[in-house]
Design a protein around this motif. Structure first.
Motif, PDB file in Angstrom:
ATOM      1  N   PRO A  72      42.594  23.908  57.414  1.00  0.00           N
ATOM      2  CA  PRO A  72      41.436  24.719  57.019  1.00  0.00           C
ATOM      3  C   PRO A  72      41.127  24.561  55.538  1.00  0.00           C
ATOM      4  CG  PRO A  72      42.974  26.017  58.333  1.00  0.00           C
ATOM      5  CD  PRO A  72      43.663  24.728  58.027  1.00  0.00           C
ATOM      6  N   SER A 111      42.320  35.321  54.858  1.00  0.00           N
ATOM      7  CA  SER A 111      42.517  35.265  56.307  1.00  0.00           C
ATOM      8  C   SER A 111      43.710  34.383  56.689  1.00  0.00           C
ATOM      9  CB  SER A 111      41.255  34.752  56.996  1.00  0.00           C
ATOM     10  OG  SER A 111      41.083  33.351  56.800  1.00  0.00           O
ATOM     11  N   ARG A 150      38.118  33.534  53.193  1.00  0.00           N
ATOM     12  CA  ARG A 150      38.832  32.542  54.011  1.00  0.00           C
ATOM     13  C   ARG A 150      40.287  32.429  53.562  1.00  0.00           C
ATOM     14  NH1 ARG A 150      39.866  30.549  58.751  1.00  0.00           N
ATOM     15  NH2 ARG A 150      39.976  28.276  58.885  1.00  0.00           N
ATOM     16  N   VAL A 160      39.597  26.184  52.002  1.00  0.00           N
ATOM     17  CA  VAL A 160      39.374  27.477  51.357  1.00  0.00           C
ATOM     18  C   VAL A 160      38.305  27.334  50.266  1.00  0.00           C
ATOM     19  CG1 VAL A 160      41.651  28.384  51.870  1.00  0.00           C
ATOM     20  CG2 VAL A 160      41.312  27.090  49.754  1.00  0.00           C
ATOM     21  N   ASP A 215      36.546  30.183  48.460  1.00  0.00           N
ATOM     22  CA  ASP A 215      36.153  31.131  49.505  1.00  0.00           C
ATOM     23  C   ASP A 215      37.280  32.155  49.649  1.00  0.00           C
ATOM     24  OD1 ASP A 215      35.586  32.504  51.865  1.00  0.00           O
ATOM     25  OD2 ASP A 215      34.791  30.743  52.883  1.00  0.00           O
TER      26      ASP A 215
END
Length: 266
Positions: free
Chosen positions: A60, A75, A72, A62, A69
């Motif tokens: 992922p 999370s 994000r 970020v 982000d």
């Protein structure tokens, strides 16, 4: 007794570091170091800037360079952040501090600092032996380069980052140290900014013996000033390897290529 106490302390530190399970890297160079340490299994997110190593293609994101982000990032529930200060803006760095997530800040200004930081990152990841082994190998390769390319009188080198406006690297930038390994001296080593803007007149005054740039057209433009030693001696050299822009373990190999460009006769 002292040795026993030291061993216990090292075990305790190792035990704390081994608790790290979810790491987010906030710089491509730091992500690359984690890959070099064989520890990509700990990464749960990375900051993007250019192409990723194949090992990280499915992780992922970020955010991108300078644009984190935060939602994000949170999370992903990281228990360790690897941060290069320039990759995140000042306001978001302050936000990160308030989150109280354990953070290792890496900002190497020379190649010895870089190898030491690789060791420290490995310790943070709970895999100190990998950092010791990698750093030892890098130091040996650096020593060999220094011996091979050493000069009694270093070559005066202008390292051009861009031409419009004209940018170079200052003395505190790690590329300046790479030049020293190659038996060269950055003609703007006295400037403290990492990437200072300079004038053509300042370059002419410092009269470099070698001019380096990543674009052939930028090099050709210097032929308008034949009085410069680098132009007169035909020492306009193209640096195509982008590895110098990423302070990770691979930068030692990039430095070796730089040395070959500067002094192919050695």
């Amino acid at each position: 007794m002292c040795r026993i106490g030291l061993a216990v302390l090292l075990l305790a530190v190792s035990g704390l570091a081994s608790a790290v399970e979810r790491v987010v890297s906030l710089a491509p160079s730091l992500s690359e170091i984690v890959v070099e340490l064989g520890s990509t299994d700990l990464l749960v997110g990375v900051l993007d800037a250019g192409d990723r190593p194949a090992e990280l293609k499915d992780l992922p994101s970020v955010g991108r360079y300078g644009q984190l982000d935060m939602e994000r990032l949170l999370s992903l529930k990281p228990d360790l952040l690897l941060l290069w200060p320039a990759s995140v803006g000042p306001a978001q760095r302050e936000q990160l501090k308030r989150l109280n997530i354990p953070t290792y800040v890496a900002d190497s200004h020379n190649l010895e600092q870089l190898t030491a930081q690789i060791e420290t990152i490995a310790l943070q990841l709970g895999r100190p032996e990998r950092g010791i082994a990698l750093a030892s190998d890098l130091r040996q390769r650096l020593d060999a380069l220094r011996q091979r390319y050493r000069r009694d009188e270093p070559l005066r080198v202008f390292y051009q980052v861009w031409d419009r406006p004209l940018y170079t690297v200052g003395g505190g930038q790690i590329i300046s140290d790479a030049l020293q390994v190659c038996g060269a001296r950055n003609v703007f080593a006295d400037l403290t900014l990492p990437a200072p803007q300079v004038s053509v007149e300042a370059v002419l005054q410092r009269n470099p013996e070698v001019i380096l740039a990543s674009d052939q057209a930028q090099l050709e433009a210097w032929k308008a000033w034949p009085q410069v030693a680098a132009v007169a001696q035909g020492q306009l050299r193209l640096v195509t390897d982008k590895g110098l822009e990423r302070p990770s373990g691979q930068m030692i190999e990039a430095t070796a290529k730089l040395c070959q460009v500067i002094a192919p006769d050695r």
